[in-house]
Design a protein around this motif. Structure first.
Motif, PDB file in Angstrom:
ATOM      1  N   TYR A 194      -0.594   7.262  -2.978  1.00 54.93           N
ATOM      2  CA  TYR A 194      -1.963   6.845  -3.293  1.00 54.93           C
ATOM      3  C   TYR A 194      -2.476   5.636  -2.509  1.00 54.93           C
ATOM      4  O   TYR A 194      -3.678   5.506  -2.273  1.00 54.93           O
ATOM      5  CB  TYR A 194      -2.105   6.566  -4.791  1.00 54.93           C
ATOM      6  N   LYS A 195      -1.605   4.761  -2.056  1.00 56.91           N
ATOM      7  CA  LYS A 195      -2.087   3.512  -1.471  1.00 56.91           C
ATOM      8  C   LYS A 195      -2.789   3.706  -0.119  1.00 56.91           C
ATOM      9  O   LYS A 195      -3.741   2.982   0.185  1.00 56.91           O
ATOM     10  CB  LYS A 195      -0.940   2.502  -1.340  1.00 56.91           C
ATOM     11  N   ASN A 196      -2.334   4.665   0.694  1.00 58.98           N
ATOM     12  CA  ASN A 196      -3.021   4.909   1.963  1.00 58.98           C
ATOM     13  C   ASN A 196      -4.465   5.343   1.729  1.00 58.98           C
ATOM     14  O   ASN A 196      -5.375   4.902   2.435  1.00 58.98           O
ATOM     15  CB  ASN A 196      -2.278   5.973   2.783  1.00 58.98           C
ATOM     16  N   MET A 197      -4.677   6.216   0.749  1.00 61.78           N
ATOM     17  CA  MET A 197      -6.035   6.669   0.480  1.00 61.78           C
ATOM     18  C   MET A 197      -6.882   5.552  -0.119  1.00 61.78           C
ATOM     19  O   MET A 197      -8.075   5.432   0.197  1.00 61.78           O
ATOM     20  CB  MET A 197      -6.019   7.885  -0.448  1.00 61.78           C
ATOM     21  N   ILE A 198      -6.294   4.733  -0.950  1.00 61.32           N
ATOM     22  CA  ILE A 198      -7.027   3.579  -1.494  1.00 61.32           C
ATOM     23  C   ILE A 198      -7.443   2.646  -0.355  1.00 61.32           C
ATOM     24  O   ILE A 198      -8.562   2.110  -0.349  1.00 61.32           O
ATOM     25  CB  ILE A 198      -6.174   2.823  -2.519  1.00 61.32           C
ATOM     26  N   ASP A 199      -6.565   2.470   0.623  1.00 65.98           N
ATOM     27  CA  ASP A 199      -6.892   1.627   1.770  1.00 65.98           C
ATOM     28  C   ASP A 199      -8.088   2.194   2.535  1.00 65.98           C
ATOM     29  O   ASP A 199      -9.001   1.448   2.934  1.00 65.98           O
ATOM     30  CB  ASP A 199      -5.667   1.529   2.690  1.00 65.98           C
ATOM     31  N   ILE A 200      -8.111   3.506   2.739  1.00 65.35           N
ATOM     32  CA  ILE A 200      -9.241   4.144   3.417  1.00 65.35           C
ATOM     33  C   ILE A 200     -10.508   3.986   2.594  1.00 65.35           C
ATOM     34  O   ILE A 200     -11.580   3.662   3.131  1.00 65.35           O
ATOM     35  CB  ILE A 200      -8.940   5.641   3.670  1.00 65.35           C
ATOM     36  N   ILE A 201     -10.415   4.207   1.302  1.00 63.24           N
ATOM     37  CA  ILE A 201     -11.577   4.067   0.414  1.00 63.24           C
ATOM     38  C   ILE A 201     -12.126   2.652   0.467  1.00 63.24           C
ATOM     39  O   ILE A 201     -13.353   2.428   0.503  1.00 63.24           O
ATOM     40  CB  ILE A 201     -11.193   4.465  -1.017  1.00 63.24           C
ATOM     41  N   ASN A 202     -11.226   1.662   0.494  1.00 66.14           N
ATOM     42  CA  ASN A 202     -11.675   0.264   0.567  1.00 66.14           C
ATOM     43  C   ASN A 202     -12.427  -0.003   1.870  1.00 66.14           C
ATOM     44  O   ASN A 202     -13.439  -0.709   1.885  1.00 66.14           O
ATOM     45  CB  ASN A 202     -10.474  -0.684   0.449  1.00 66.14           C
ATOM     46  N   LYS A 203     -11.937   0.575   2.977  1.00 63.05           N
ATOM     47  CA  LYS A 203     -12.634   0.376   4.258  1.00 63.05           C
ATOM     48  C   LYS A 203     -14.009   1.026   4.230  1.00 63.05           C
ATOM     49  O   LYS A 203     -14.992   0.457   4.748  1.00 63.05           O
ATOM     50  CB  LYS A 203     -11.784   0.960   5.394  1.00 63.05           C
ATOM     51  N   ILE A 204     -14.108   2.204   3.627  1.00 63.04           N
ATOM     52  CA  ILE A 204     -15.408   2.881   3.543  1.00 63.04           C
ATOM     53  C   ILE A 204     -16.370   2.073   2.673  1.00 63.04           C
ATOM     54  O   ILE A 204     -17.558   1.922   3.004  1.00 63.04           O
ATOM     55  CB  ILE A 204     -15.238   4.303   2.992  1.00 63.04           C
ATOM     56  N   SER A 205     -15.870   1.543   1.574  1.00 61.32           N
ATOM     57  CA  SER A 205     -16.734   0.778   0.667  1.00 61.32           C
ATOM     58  C   SER A 205     -17.253  -0.490   1.323  1.00 61.32           C
ATOM     59  O   SER A 205     -18.331  -0.991   0.982  1.00 61.32           O
ATOM     60  CB  SER A 205     -15.973   0.425  -0.624  1.00 61.32           C
ATOM     61  N   LEU A 206     -16.491  -0.998   2.307  1.00 65.47           N
ATOM     62  CA  LEU A 206     -16.907  -2.219   3.026  1.00 65.47           C
ATOM     63  C   LEU A 206     -17.669  -1.902   4.313  1.00 65.47           C
ATOM     64  O   LEU A 206     -18.165  -2.806   4.985  1.00 65.47           O
ATOM     65  CB  LEU A 206     -15.668  -3.057   3.368  1.00 65.47           C
ATOM     66  N   GLY A 207     -17.735  -0.614   4.656  1.00 58.57           N
ATOM     67  CA  GLY A 207     -18.397  -0.228   5.884  1.00 58.57           C
ATOM     68  C   GLY A 207     -17.651  -0.667   7.117  1.00 58.57           C
ATOM     69  O   GLY A 207     -18.249  -1.048   8.127  1.00 58.57           O
ATOM     70  N   ALA A 208     -16.309  -0.641   7.055  1.00 61.50           N
ATOM     71  CA  ALA A 208     -15.496  -1.140   8.177  1.00 61.50           C
ATOM     72  C   ALA A 208     -14.460  -0.117   8.572  1.00 61.50           C
ATOM     73  O   ALA A 208     -14.065   0.735   7.783  1.00 61.50           O
ATOM     74  CB  ALA A 208     -14.791  -2.441   7.778  1.00 61.50           C
ATOM     75  N   ARG A 209     -14.010  -0.199   9.813  1.00 65.99           N
ATOM     76  CA  ARG A 209     -12.906   0.644  10.269  1.00 65.99           C
ATOM     77  C   ARG A 209     -11.593   0.015   9.850  1.00 65.99           C
ATOM     78  O   ARG A 209     -11.511  -1.194   9.754  1.00 65.99           O
ATOM     79  CB  ARG A 209     -12.967   0.805  11.795  1.00 65.99           C
TER      80      ARG A 209
END
Length: 231
Positions: free
Chosen positions: A216-231
């Protein structure tokens, strides 16, 4: 109303976090106003097509690339920090999306085409492009995507995970079971109750920390980047 940024906090509190998703945007009927309505209702993720062609793009069962309305929808998704999911797109539409996407992109339920030559699976170059965007893949449990036949078991899921891990140094690889959409499942993974079997094997193979990243943590990391508008 929850946004993507709330997912990690929700999980940390011991609750289940879910993201409302549209699989294939046929329901938009070619109108961006309909996507605005879905957003107001809490949808935070979308894939542009299913296997066929619609007003946005072409799926793996059709020909053609990303269309003007697809670009408009992609822009809306990114502007509003929603997940862009390229699952089901054909190769041409996939690369069209990757050319114009500004942030992380995922293929939420797929496998490795190098291990199983199915048009729904992603190539090495596709995976690298997803990783470069800040996104990644979720491994599909559908036997036809794992082995090309109706017969597969939990070790076949591990093969595909291992393939992507070797390309990514452990990042960008998650689970995308597709339990709600597949006709049959691998031996040892008949439903969510069996995910503990996969977690056990991942810990045995890669250690607890890497297993948690995949679970789950890899997907949470991606979700966090999307929520911040960052790569």
């Amino acid at each position: 109303m929850y946004d993507l940024k709330d997912a990690e906090e929700t999980l940390a509190s011991g609750k289940v976090a879910a993201v409302l998703h549209i699989e294939g945007c046929d329901c938009l009927e070619g109108k961006i106003e309909n996507l605005e309505t879905f957003y107001e209702l809490g949808v935070r993720s979308a894939s542009l097509t299913w296997n066929g062609e619609n007003e946005l793009a072409s799926g793996c069962g059709a020909s053609g690339g990303l269309k003007p309305f697809g670009k408009e929808v992609l822009s809306f998704l990114e502007k509003n920090h929603m997940i862009v999911d390229v699952s089901h797109l054909n190769d041409e539409s996939f690369w069209d999306v990757m050319k114009v996407a500004k942030g992380p992109v995922i293929s939420s339920h797929t496998c490795a085409r190098a291990l199983c030559n199915n048009e729904r699976n992603v190539t090495e170059d596709m995976f690298r492009a997803l990783m470069f965007s800040g996104g990644g893949v979720g491994i599909n449990f559908y036997p036809l995507f794992l082995t090309g036949t109706k017969d597969a078991d939990i070790t076949d899921v591990l093969r595909h995970i291992d393939y992507f891990l070797n390309l990514s140094a452990g990042k960008g690889v998650a689970l995308g079971s597709d339990f709600d959409g597949i006709e049959y499942t691998p031996k040892g993974l008949s439903g969510t109750e069996d995910l503990k079997n996969l977690e056990f094997l991942l810990e045995k193979e890669y250690g607890k920390m890497q297993a948690e990243m995949i679970m789950y943590k890899n997907m949470i990391d991606i979700i966090n980047k999307i929520s911040l508008g960052a790569r």
